[in-house]
Design an enzyme around this catalytic site. Structure first.
Site, PDB file in Angstrom:
ATOM      1  N   CYS A 108       0.832  -1.211   0.000  1.00  0.00           N
ATOM      2  CA  CYS A 108       0.000   0.000   0.000  1.00  0.00           C
ATOM      3  C   CYS A 108       0.865   1.261   0.000  1.00  0.00           C
ATOM      4  O   CYS A 108       1.420   1.627  -1.015  1.00  0.00           O
ATOM      5  CB  CYS A 108      -1.008  -0.031   1.143  1.00  0.00           C
ATOM      6  SG  CYS A 108      -2.300   1.216   0.886  1.00  0.00           S
ATOM      7  N   HIS A 211      -3.638  -4.952   0.239  1.00  0.00           N
ATOM      8  CA  HIS A 211      -3.187  -5.312   1.585  1.00  0.00           C
ATOM      9  C   HIS A 211      -3.194  -6.830   1.785  1.00  0.00           C
ATOM     10  O   HIS A 211      -4.102  -7.366   2.432  1.00  0.00           O
ATOM     11  CB  HIS A 211      -4.083  -4.653   2.641  1.00  0.00           C
ATOM     12  CG  HIS A 211      -3.784  -3.203   2.861  1.00  0.00           C
ATOM     13  ND1 HIS A 211      -2.818  -2.766   3.740  1.00  0.00           N
ATOM     14  CD2 HIS A 211      -4.298  -2.088   2.293  1.00  0.00           C
ATOM     15  CE1 HIS A 211      -2.765  -1.441   3.731  1.00  0.00           C
ATOM     16  NE2 HIS A 211      -3.652  -1.003   2.854  1.00  0.00           N
ATOM     17  N   GLU A 213      -1.555  -8.459   3.796  1.00  0.00           N
ATOM     18  CA  GLU A 213      -1.451  -8.786   5.235  1.00  0.00           C
ATOM     19  C   GLU A 213      -2.826  -8.957   5.875  1.00  0.00           C
ATOM     20  O   GLU A 213      -2.941  -9.627   6.905  1.00  0.00           O
ATOM     21  CB  GLU A 213      -0.617  -7.729   5.977  1.00  0.00           C
ATOM     22  CG  GLU A 213      -1.368  -6.523   6.490  1.00  0.00           C
ATOM     23  CD  GLU A 213      -1.765  -5.544   5.399  1.00  0.00           C
ATOM     24  OE1 GLU A 213      -1.398  -5.747   4.223  1.00  0.00           O
ATOM     25  OE2 GLU A 213      -2.471  -4.555   5.716  1.00  0.00           O
TER      26      GLU A 213
END
Ligand code: MN
Length: 235
Positions: A108, A211, A213
């Site tokens: 990001c 994202h 994660e």
């Protein structure tokens, strides 16, 4: 065998003066077999050099905006909070990791740091500057994908995720405008917004605008990005 140590950059809460990082970044590195090390900003070059020498790879995490002076622009009225100390640290560390040939993954804000550090520019606010674009700041929870991206064939990204189209989450209001010379664009949303870049040569340097994660627990492509980073760091 020694485990790869992955430095993860942190954000600063200015109001209460603490550094922080979402647990999902830590968990992503941990589940891939790496050792997560959280990095607060360092302000002098010698400290950065010591840090870059010790970590095996760098993960540039998500966060606020970049200072527009860094890419030669004045602040757009939709610019949000930025942190010059974090900008300087992440750009400095990225350059050192490139010099040392160590792997870097930008997530990001991280893809934006990579692009600006290497001479590219950003849309300071996608909705204002590209009003025909898709929704890139989703209302849905972070773990849910909301738009698709096309992945460039024969890229490192394609080899890692094993697909030419991905469903990704989207939590950004800025994005790459002009890609930096020396970076290859590897993923695009349907509106043309750049969602992935990488160094085309030997160096393992990748950025993604989404994202992973927030998705690795239930998304194989997202998990594979963390595995690839840790694997490259141990190679
Ligand atoms: Mn997006």
């Amino acid at each position: 065998m020694a485990r790869a140590c992955i430095g993860i950059t942190t954000a600063h809460n200015a109001e209460q003066d603490y550094y922080y990082c979402r647990n999902t970044y830590v968990g992503g590195v941990r589940q891939a077999g790496g050792v997560p090390l959280l990095l607060p900003p360092l302000t002098d070059r010698e400290a950065m050099l010591s840090c870059a020498g010790k970590i095996d790879a760098l993960l540039l995490s998500g966060g606020g905006d970049l200072q527009p002076f860094l890419f030669g622009e004045e602040p757009h009225w939709k610019l949000e909070e930025f942190d010059p100390e974090r900008d300087d640290f992440e750009i400095g560390m990225l350059r050192l990791m490139i010099d040392l040939g160590k792997p870097v993954l930008g997530i990001c804000r991280g893809i934006q740091v990579i692009n600006v550090a290497l001479g590219g520019t950003l849309y300071q606010d996608l909705a204002a500057q590209q009003p025909q674009s898709l929704q890139h700041r989703q209302g849905a929870a972070r773990r849910y994908p909301t738009h698709s991206v096309a992945v460039r064939q024969s890229s490192k990204l394609a080899a890692i995720v094993g697909m030419d189209k991905l469903q990704v989450n989207s939590l950004h209001h800025q994005s790459i405008k002009e890609p930096a010379p020396g970076l290859q664009v590897t993923a695009w949303a349907e509106d043309g917004v750049i969602e992935g870049v990488e160094a085309p040569g030997q160096h393992w340097l990748l950025g993604v605008q989404w994202h992973p994660e927030a998705m690795w627990e239930h998304d194989q492509a997202a998990a594979s990005l963390f595995s690839a980073l840790v694997h490259a760091a141990g190679a």
